[in-house]
Design a protein around this motif. Structure first.
Motif, PDB file in Angstrom:
ATOM      1  N   TYR A 171       0.849  -1.223   0.235  1.00 22.97           N
ATOM      2  CA  TYR A 171      -0.060   0.028  -0.146  1.00 22.97           C
ATOM      3  C   TYR A 171       0.838   1.252  -0.067  1.00 22.97           C
ATOM      4  CZ  TYR A 171      -3.036   3.766   1.420  1.00 22.97           C
ATOM      5  OH  TYR A 171      -3.812   5.125   1.126  1.00 22.97           O
ATOM      6  N   CYS A 172       0.531   2.121  -0.807  1.00 22.10           N
ATOM      7  CA  CYS A 172       0.943   3.489  -0.950  1.00 22.10           C
ATOM      8  C   CYS A 172      -0.071   4.393  -1.425  1.00 22.10           C
ATOM      9  CB  CYS A 172       2.112   3.726  -1.930  1.00 22.10           C
ATOM     10  SG  CYS A 172       3.600   2.820  -1.504  1.00 22.10           S
ATOM     11  N   LYS A 173       0.133   5.703  -0.722  1.00 20.75           N
ATOM     12  CA  LYS A 173      -0.955   6.798  -1.270  1.00 20.75           C
ATOM     13  C   LYS A 173      -1.065   6.947  -2.709  1.00 20.75           C
ATOM     14  CE  LYS A 173      -1.747  11.613  -0.794  1.00 20.75           C
ATOM     15  NZ  LYS A 173      -0.972  12.843  -0.543  1.00 20.75           N
ATOM     16  N   PRO A 174      -2.146   6.844  -3.196  1.00 18.07           N
ATOM     17  CA  PRO A 174      -2.556   7.060  -4.674  1.00 18.07           C
ATOM     18  C   PRO A 174      -1.918   8.265  -5.049  1.00 18.07           C
ATOM     19  CG  PRO A 174      -4.565   6.712  -3.599  1.00 18.07           C
ATOM     20  CD  PRO A 174      -3.482   6.682  -2.472  1.00 18.07           C
ATOM     21  N   GLY A 175      -1.453   8.051  -6.398  1.00 14.53           N
ATOM     22  CA  GLY A 175      -0.661   9.220  -7.162  1.00 14.53           C
ATOM     23  C   GLY A 175       0.573   8.806  -7.168  1.00 14.53           C
ATOM     24  N   ARG A 176       1.624   9.991  -7.198  1.00 18.12           N
ATOM     25  CA  ARG A 176       3.036   9.503  -7.264  1.00 18.12           C
ATOM     26  C   ARG A 176       3.736   8.388  -6.215  1.00 18.12           C
ATOM     27  NH1 ARG A 176       6.205  14.347  -9.473  1.00 18.12           N
ATOM     28  NH2 ARG A 176       6.266  15.246  -7.519  1.00 18.12           N
ATOM     29  N   PRO A 177       3.243   8.603  -5.105  1.00 20.29           N
ATOM     30  CA  PRO A 177       3.877   7.449  -4.142  1.00 20.29           C
ATOM     31  C   PRO A 177       3.504   5.998  -4.658  1.00 20.29           C
ATOM     32  CG  PRO A 177       3.025   9.280  -2.918  1.00 20.29           C
ATOM     33  CD  PRO A 177       2.728   9.539  -4.388  1.00 20.29           C
ATOM     34  N   LEU A 178       2.262   5.796  -5.254  1.00 16.24           N
ATOM     35  CA  LEU A 178       2.001   4.583  -5.616  1.00 16.24           C
ATOM     36  C   LEU A 178       2.634   4.226  -6.962  1.00 16.24           C
ATOM     37  CD1 LEU A 178       0.105   2.064  -5.772  1.00 16.24           C
ATOM     38  CD2 LEU A 178      -1.404   3.184  -6.593  1.00 16.24           C
ATOM     39  N   THR A 179       2.779   5.418  -7.806  1.00 12.53           N
ATOM     40  CA  THR A 179       3.507   4.935  -8.808  1.00 12.53           C
ATOM     41  C   THR A 179       5.024   4.716  -8.624  1.00 12.53           C
ATOM     42  OG1 THR A 179       2.171   6.496 -10.151  1.00 12.53           O
ATOM     43  CG2 THR A 179       4.367   6.186 -11.113  1.00 12.53           C
ATOM     44  N   GLU A 180       5.664   5.133  -7.893  1.00 11.98           N
ATOM     45  CA  GLU A 180       6.909   4.942  -7.314  1.00 11.98           C
ATOM     46  C   GLU A 180       7.020   3.202  -7.005  1.00 11.98           C
ATOM     47  OE1 GLU A 180       8.266   8.069  -4.581  1.00 11.98           O
ATOM     48  OE2 GLU A 180       8.225   9.442  -6.367  1.00 11.98           O
ATOM     49  N   ALA A 181       6.097   3.070  -6.175  1.00 12.98           N
ATOM     50  CA  ALA A 181       6.023   1.601  -5.617  1.00 12.98           C
ATOM     51  C   ALA A 181       5.823   0.715  -6.843  1.00 12.98           C
ATOM     52  CB  ALA A 181       4.908   1.489  -4.624  1.00 12.98           C
ATOM     53  N   ILE A 182       5.075   0.988  -7.956  1.00  7.59           N
ATOM     54  CA  ILE A 182       4.854   0.112  -8.940  1.00  7.59           C
ATOM     55  C   ILE A 182       5.952   0.111  -9.748  1.00  7.59           C
ATOM     56  CG2 ILE A 182       3.462   0.084 -11.014  1.00  7.59           C
ATOM     57  CD1 ILE A 182       1.065   1.278  -9.719  1.00  7.59           C
ATOM     58  N   ALA A 183       6.648   1.231  -9.735  1.00  8.79           N
ATOM     59  CA  ALA A 183       7.921   1.262 -10.778  1.00  8.79           C
ATOM     60  C   ALA A 183       9.094   0.357 -10.005  1.00  8.79           C
ATOM     61  CB  ALA A 183       8.505   2.362 -10.721  1.00  8.79           C
ATOM     62  N   ALA A 184       8.919   0.039  -8.575  1.00 10.25           N
ATOM     63  CA  ALA A 184       9.741  -0.751  -7.946  1.00 10.25           C
ATOM     64  C   ALA A 184       9.643  -2.241  -8.206  1.00 10.25           C
ATOM     65  CB  ALA A 184       9.938  -0.419  -6.502  1.00 10.25           C
ATOM     66  N   LYS A 185       8.658  -2.536  -8.872  1.00 13.38           N
ATOM     67  CA  LYS A 185       7.852  -3.946  -8.907  1.00 13.38           C
ATOM     68  C   LYS A 185       7.685  -4.347 -10.667  1.00 13.38           C
ATOM     69  CE  LYS A 185       7.254  -5.020  -4.499  1.00 13.38           C
ATOM     70  NZ  LYS A 185       7.845  -6.292  -3.977  1.00 13.38           N
ATOM     71  N   MET A 186       7.928  -3.109 -11.407  1.00 11.83           N
ATOM     72  CA  MET A 186       7.667  -3.462 -12.720  1.00 11.83           C
ATOM     73  C   MET A 186       8.663  -4.198 -13.418  1.00 11.83           C
ATOM     74  SD  MET A 186       6.205  -0.453 -15.143  1.00 11.83           S
ATOM     75  CE  MET A 186       7.673   0.374 -15.203  1.00 11.83           C
ATOM     76  N   THR A 187       8.528  -4.933 -14.402  1.00 10.31           N
ATOM     77  CA  THR A 187       9.522  -5.522 -15.299  1.00 10.31           C
ATOM     78  C   THR A 187       8.644  -5.319 -16.783  1.00 10.31           C
ATOM     79  OG1 THR A 187       8.819  -7.687 -15.350  1.00 10.31           O
ATOM     80  CG2 THR A 187      10.605  -6.906 -13.637  1.00 10.31           C
ATOM     81  N   PRO A 188       9.451  -5.685 -17.997  1.00  5.39           N
ATOM     82  CA  PRO A 188       8.680  -5.459 -19.418  1.00  5.39           C
ATOM     83  C   PRO A 188       7.579  -6.268 -19.262  1.00  5.39           C
ATOM     84  CG  PRO A 188      11.008  -5.021 -19.462  1.00  5.39           C
ATOM     85  CD  PRO A 188      10.792  -5.584 -17.839  1.00  5.39           C
ATOM     86  N   SER A 189       7.632  -7.761 -18.734  1.00 10.77           N
ATOM     87  CA  SER A 189       6.625  -8.665 -18.778  1.00 10.77           C
ATOM     88  C   SER A 189       5.453  -8.707 -18.031  1.00 10.77           C
ATOM     89  CB  SER A 189       7.369 -10.062 -18.745  1.00 10.77           C
ATOM     90  OG  SER A 189       7.894 -10.230 -17.347  1.00 10.77           O
ATOM     91  N   VAL A 190       5.389  -7.871 -16.765  1.00  8.89           N
ATOM     92  CA  VAL A 190       4.217  -7.745 -15.898  1.00  8.89           C
ATOM     93  C   VAL A 190       3.170  -7.193 -16.342  1.00  8.89           C
ATOM     94  CG1 VAL A 190       3.715  -7.065 -13.671  1.00  8.89           C
ATOM     95  CG2 VAL A 190       5.843  -8.054 -13.843  1.00  8.89           C
ATOM     96  N   GLN A 191       2.124  -7.597 -16.134  1.00 11.54           N
ATOM     97  CA  GLN A 191       0.762  -7.161 -16.989  1.00 11.54           C
ATOM     98  C   GLN A 191      -0.177  -6.886 -15.906  1.00 11.54           C
ATOM     99  OE1 GLN A 191       0.793 -10.159 -20.609  1.00 11.54           O
ATOM    100  NE2 GLN A 191      -0.411  -8.612 -20.991  1.00 11.54           N
TER     101      GLN A 191
END
Length: 321
Positions: A141-161
């Motif tokens: 959990y992160c606050k919606p907006g840019r904090p959540l985006t940063e948390a998603i970026a930390a988990k993102m790879t080209p294959s994750v959908q």
């Protein structure tokens, strides 16, 4: 650009289908986007996906600017990226992660099945088992907006959908709207949870100025009553209903939970408030008794309640009541 440009029919259908299912989206929650060239079309803040086929609910933004904001430039609202400001629409507060996720179509829902799993440690573990083999990442959990985006970026790879968002919901991305619809359907199928708690019709009238929601299980089950009145478990509950439900009418609170009776909601409550009250029942009545949901906590609640972006969304939802 005074009017919405023609968008692919299958994308509009996906958006409307998500918005029309209260087990996936409640009121003005959730958002979808599509990248067409250098333009990102995303649901406008405060509008409803259910109206995607009838209303101009999407706003165009410059993806490059939105992507820069996702990575720290600007204020994270993406208002500077709007291509058609004369329409008076703001992009969703979650535009930054739509820009960041490098798939043409992105759909974010507040899926009840996902929320049941994503609010507890036991549920997260079970979701990982159920979704094994899918291109999925799990985001705290992160606050919606840019904090959540940063948390998603930390988990993102080209294959994750697929992204399961702790105490928040679901993101599914793909090359096309039909691909997203198919993958989302598979996730929903795997995470589906039965209703485990039943109530009974309330006796007597609701408090003055209120009506019964006719979803009394939370009022009759001691564990669920405690959960509903001691914490909140996802952002939109806080935005539209406030923190934990009070146990009697309180000035300024749109709903209350009367023990042994039912969930009561004010007669003048907005459709968004009614939808979120129903969502709480839909989530908690599917919660296994041995799962312990984690409330987002008072600090996270205060961040949401004092956030200008959410006050704007609340005002739009009230205006459309």
């Amino acid at each position: 650009m005074g009017e919405q440009a023609p968008l692919p029919q299958d994308f509009l259908d996906l958006s409307a289908d998500c918005g029309g299912d209260p087990l996936r989206v409640q009121g003005p929650g959730g958002n979808t986007s599509i990248k067409l060239g250098e333009t990102l079309w995303i649901k406008a803040s405060g509008t409803e996906l259910a109206n995607a086929l009838d209303d101009d609910i999407f706003v165009a933004v410059d993806r490059a600017i939105a992507l820069a904001e996702a990575k720290g430039a600007g204020d994270g609202t993406c208002q500077a990226a709007i291509l058609d400001p004369e329409r008076g629409l703001r992009p969703s507060i979650e535009t930054t992660f739509h820009a960041l996720i490098d798939w043409p179509v992105v759909a974010h829902t507040h899926s009840v099945a996902t929320l049941v799993h994503a609010t507890s440690d036991q549920g997260f573990a079970e979701a990982k088992r159920k979704l094994d083999g899918l291109p999925v990442a799990f985001v705290p959990y992160c606050k919606p907006g840019r904090p959540l985006t940063e948390a998603i970026a930390a988990k993102m790879t080209p294959s994750v959908q697929v992204f399961v968002l702790g105490n928040h919901g679901l993101i599914v991305a793909g090359d096309s709207a039909p691909d997203v619809a198919t993958l989302m359907g598979e996730v929903e199928r795997r995470l589906a949870m039965p209703v485990l708690a039943d109530g009974s019709p309330p006796e007597g009238s609701a408090p003055d100025g209120f009506i019964w929601l006719q979803t009394s299980a939370l009022a009759h089950d001691a564990q669920l009553f405690s959960l509903a009145t001691q914490g909140s478990y996802y952002p939109d509950h806080v935005v539209f209903l406030g923190p934990a439900l009070p146990t009697q009418p309180v000035d300024g609170a749109p709903a209350c939970l009367i023990q042994g009776q039912d969930l009561a909601i004010r007669k003048e409550a907005t459709p968004a408030q009614k939808a979120m009250a129903q969502c709480l029942s839909d989530v908690l009545t599917r919660l296994p008794a041995n799962w312990d949901p984690n409330a987002i906590g008072s600090e996270a609640e205060a961040e949401l309640l004092n956030w200008d972006a959410e006050k704007y969304r609340q005002a739009l939802a009230a205006r459309r009541a």
